[in-house]
Design an enzyme around this catalytic site. Sequence first.
Site, PDB file in Angstrom:
ATOM      1  N   SER A 176       0.838  -1.192   0.000  1.00  0.00           N
ATOM      2  CA  SER A 176       0.000   0.000   0.000  1.00  0.00           C
ATOM      3  C   SER A 176       0.880   1.252   0.000  1.00  0.00           C
ATOM      4  O   SER A 176       1.677   1.435  -0.910  1.00  0.00           O
ATOM      5  CB  SER A 176      -0.964  -0.046   1.197  1.00  0.00           C
ATOM      6  OG  SER A 176      -1.983   0.908   1.028  1.00  0.00           O
TER       7      SER A 176
ATOM      8  N   ASP B 158      -8.773  -6.114  -4.483  1.00  0.00           N
ATOM      9  CA  ASP B 158      -8.386  -4.967  -3.654  1.00  0.00           C
ATOM     10  C   ASP B 158      -9.562  -3.991  -3.608  1.00  0.00           C
ATOM     11  O   ASP B 158     -10.076  -3.578  -4.642  1.00  0.00           O
ATOM     12  CB  ASP B 158      -7.145  -4.302  -4.272  1.00  0.00           C
ATOM     13  CG  ASP B 158      -6.516  -3.286  -3.344  1.00  0.00           C
ATOM     14  OD1 ASP B 158      -7.253  -2.436  -2.805  1.00  0.00           O
ATOM     15  OD2 ASP B 158      -5.288  -3.333  -3.157  1.00  0.00           O
TER      16      ASP B 158
ATOM     17  N   HIS C 116      -7.077  -5.872  -0.210  1.00  0.00           N
ATOM     18  CA  HIS C 116      -5.984  -4.910  -0.114  1.00  0.00           C
ATOM     19  C   HIS C 116      -4.923  -5.392   0.879  1.00  0.00           C
ATOM     20  O   HIS C 116      -5.170  -5.417   2.085  1.00  0.00           O
ATOM     21  CB  HIS C 116      -6.519  -3.552   0.315  1.00  0.00           C
ATOM     22  CG  HIS C 116      -5.491  -2.469   0.300  1.00  0.00           C
ATOM     23  ND1 HIS C 116      -4.794  -2.106  -0.830  1.00  0.00           N
ATOM     24  CD2 HIS C 116      -5.004  -1.678   1.291  1.00  0.00           C
ATOM     25  CE1 HIS C 116      -3.945  -1.137  -0.536  1.00  0.00           C
ATOM     26  NE2 HIS C 116      -4.053  -0.857   0.750  1.00  0.00           N
TER      27      HIS C 116
END
Length: 534
Positions: A193, A424, A460
Amino acid sequence: MSLHLCNPTTFFSLPLPISASLLSLTTTPVTNYSASVPAIYRLTAPAIAYTNLSFCNITLTYTHPGQNDSIIIETWLPAASSSSNLTTNPTNPWNSRLLAVGGGGYQAGRFDLSYAGMQGGLGEGYATITTDAGLGSDTTARRWALLSEGNVNLYNLLNLGSASLGDMGLIGKEIIKAFYGKGPEYSYFNGCSQGGRQGMVLAQRFPGLFDGIVAGAPAVYWSEAMGGFQWPQVVMNEGGEWPFGCEVDAIGEEATKQCDGLDGVVDGIVQEVEGCLGVFDPFGMVGREVECAQLGGRVITITEAAAAVVNKTWHGRERVDGRKVWYGLVPGSDLTVNGSGIVATNCTEERCVGRANPLGKDWFELFVEKSSTADVSNMTHRELDRYVKATKQDFGSLLETDDTDLAEFKRQGGKLISWHGLIDQLLSPKATERYYQDVSAIVSETQEFYRHYEVPGLEHCFGGPSGNPLELLGQLRAWVEQGIAPEASPVNVTRLDGTTEARVVCPYPQKAKFDASCTGGACWTCEDAIRPPH
Ligand SMILES: *[C@@H]1O[C@H](CO)[C@@H](O)[C@H](O)[C@H]1NC(C)=O
Ligand SMILES: *[C@@H]1O[C@H](CO)[C@@H](O)[C@H](O)[C@H]1NC(C)=O
Ligand SMILES: *[C@@H]1O[C@H](CO)[C@@H](O)[C@H](O)[C@H]1NC(C)=O
Ligand SMILES: *[C@@H]1O[C@H](CO)[C@@H](O)[C@H](O)[C@H]1NC(C)=O
Ligand SMILES: *[C@@H]1O[C@H](CO)[C@@H](O)[C@H](O)[C@H]1NC(C)=O
Ligand SMILES: *[C@@H]1O[C@H](CO)[C@@H](O)[C@H](O)[C@H]1NC(C)=O
Ligand SMILES: *[C@@H]1O[C@H](CO)[C@@H](O)[C@H](O)[C@H]1NC(C)=O
Ligand SMILES: *[C@@H]1O[C@H](CO)[C@@H](O)[C@H](O)[C@H]1NC(C)=O
Ligand SMILES: *[C@@H]1O[C@H](CO)[C@@H](O)[C@H](O)[C@H]1NC(C)=O
Ligand SMILES: *[C@@H]1O[C@H](CO)[C@@H](O)[C@H](O)[C@H]1NC(C)=O
């Protein structure tokens, strides 16, 4: 005693980059240290548990004089034996390598996930490091975004964007040299991320600093990532209708059901995401009744507004003039995340209002509006166009992370692995695919130094029916140190019946294929697949 060098004297003349000035340094010998880290929090490595490790915690604070910043770097160095042979301490030897870990959201590091990454690394003998980029540990950027109303703290953004990462690599290596008497033989970075973006920055801006980088769900193309967080809210604002989460969820669940089998296996996982957009029409769900858990089980009908926002979220952001500009989330991803996803709404029994994702909201209010009191909840389509453009103009060089010329990273022998979960719910996996394609277009023989893995069924960074790719960090090491390029990479997937199945993820453009005639468990292999260019 093995930790006898764990005192400030050892670091008395620590060389720092010319731009940095030391403010303080603490050394803490830590003994009898235990940790247990599940695979998901290690991102790309198997679970690990240990007891009774010893290490030296060197934590220092420095500033870039004149910038009024105060950046903390925390380093854990496995205890070395007191003899000159550093590899012979049987309880906890240093493996002669550095592992830097990344942050998440608006945190550059020194938060739960980076500590989990460090615990994992420590257990494998890495000297391991994290930086907070001077931002502290709040999940929001509110405390550090503004110098005053109308004035963004650009140095904080520079530190988040790139500067603190270069410092971390350079200072980390000097700390290691001072403690062990020699620098690391190899240096690695692992993050997801924001941490994935940090990894990409290291490849783009600091070639040669890290030998191997693994970057998960990277927040590259920053302005479009921010635009993507806000896009569904804008669609709902323009339509003047905000559906209940259960309507949106019902459409998503039906899409998963109808598209699941397109890849030949019914497992609750949509792998053929483009194909899904072709066969499933969210508007076909309009008028269907759903039992809404959110409303205590009351039955409601799915509205056109719900179908419209799902459709636009999957197709991705477009400008007011109708031109499609970016990628959407893909069918199968959880759009509402029970009230905190990017298509979330905030509802009473009767009606709902929008509920902007805090990452995008913070960005547009604090950095683009440059205001601590702005509220972009009711953002219009025209405003979103302007906000994304302003993000590129004002902050592009600081955070965009879209430089695809990795030639120098390649020339210096660097190896890069990116990976992205296909469901995600925050950052489109299509953006990372696009990055890989764009690098391939300008750097020859990309596969010799950069490989990308899509992970069907992974949310995610972690979560969803697929586990994390368990060996990518190990495979990266083998690539860097032995020249063994990563091919298939193992993941464990939870099937619809709750059992676990070992599968593989594949270097792009390959996809994993199920072989029905398989024997002995090795049922999934990587096969070439045609991927249309973006
Ligand atoms: C070491 O840690 C374990 C587990 O945390 C604890 O039970 C034990 O008492 C500790 N030993 C010493 C010598 O402190
Ligand atoms: C814990 O580690 C220390 C230092 O390496 C060692 O002396 C001690 O015996 C270990 N304790 C246990 C219970 O293994
Ligand atoms: C390392 O030291 C810093 C500074 O004292 C402290 O904040 C941090 O919690 C320590 N970490 C561990 C794992 O002891
Ligand atoms: C430096 O930052 C501190 C807060 O971190 C602030 O109080 C101080 O006014 C700043 N100094 C300058 C010169 O901006
Ligand atoms: C250090 O230890 C390794 C592994 O036990 C051994 O192969 C090597 O010869 C030792 N080196 C020195 C300088 O003692
Ligand atoms: C779904 O969205 C796409 C992209 O904006 C658009 O072209 C299409 O017309 C939409 N579908 C419907 C039925 O509105
Ligand atoms: C969803 O959110 C509501 C309210 O925020 C909470 O009560 C509920 O437990 C959550 N459900 C799940 C499945 O997480
Ligand atoms: C939802 O709306 C209520 C008032 O209608 C408000 O108090 C609450 O803060 C909102 N929640 C979120 C997460 O926006
Ligand atoms: C957004 O619009 C709603 C409905 O028109 C209104 O009640 C609310 O006050 C507005 N919020 C902001 C921050 O302007
Ligand atoms: C993955 O699944 C296999 C069984 O298929 C199991 O042996 C292994 O422990 C699992 N690994 C992890 C990390 O869950």
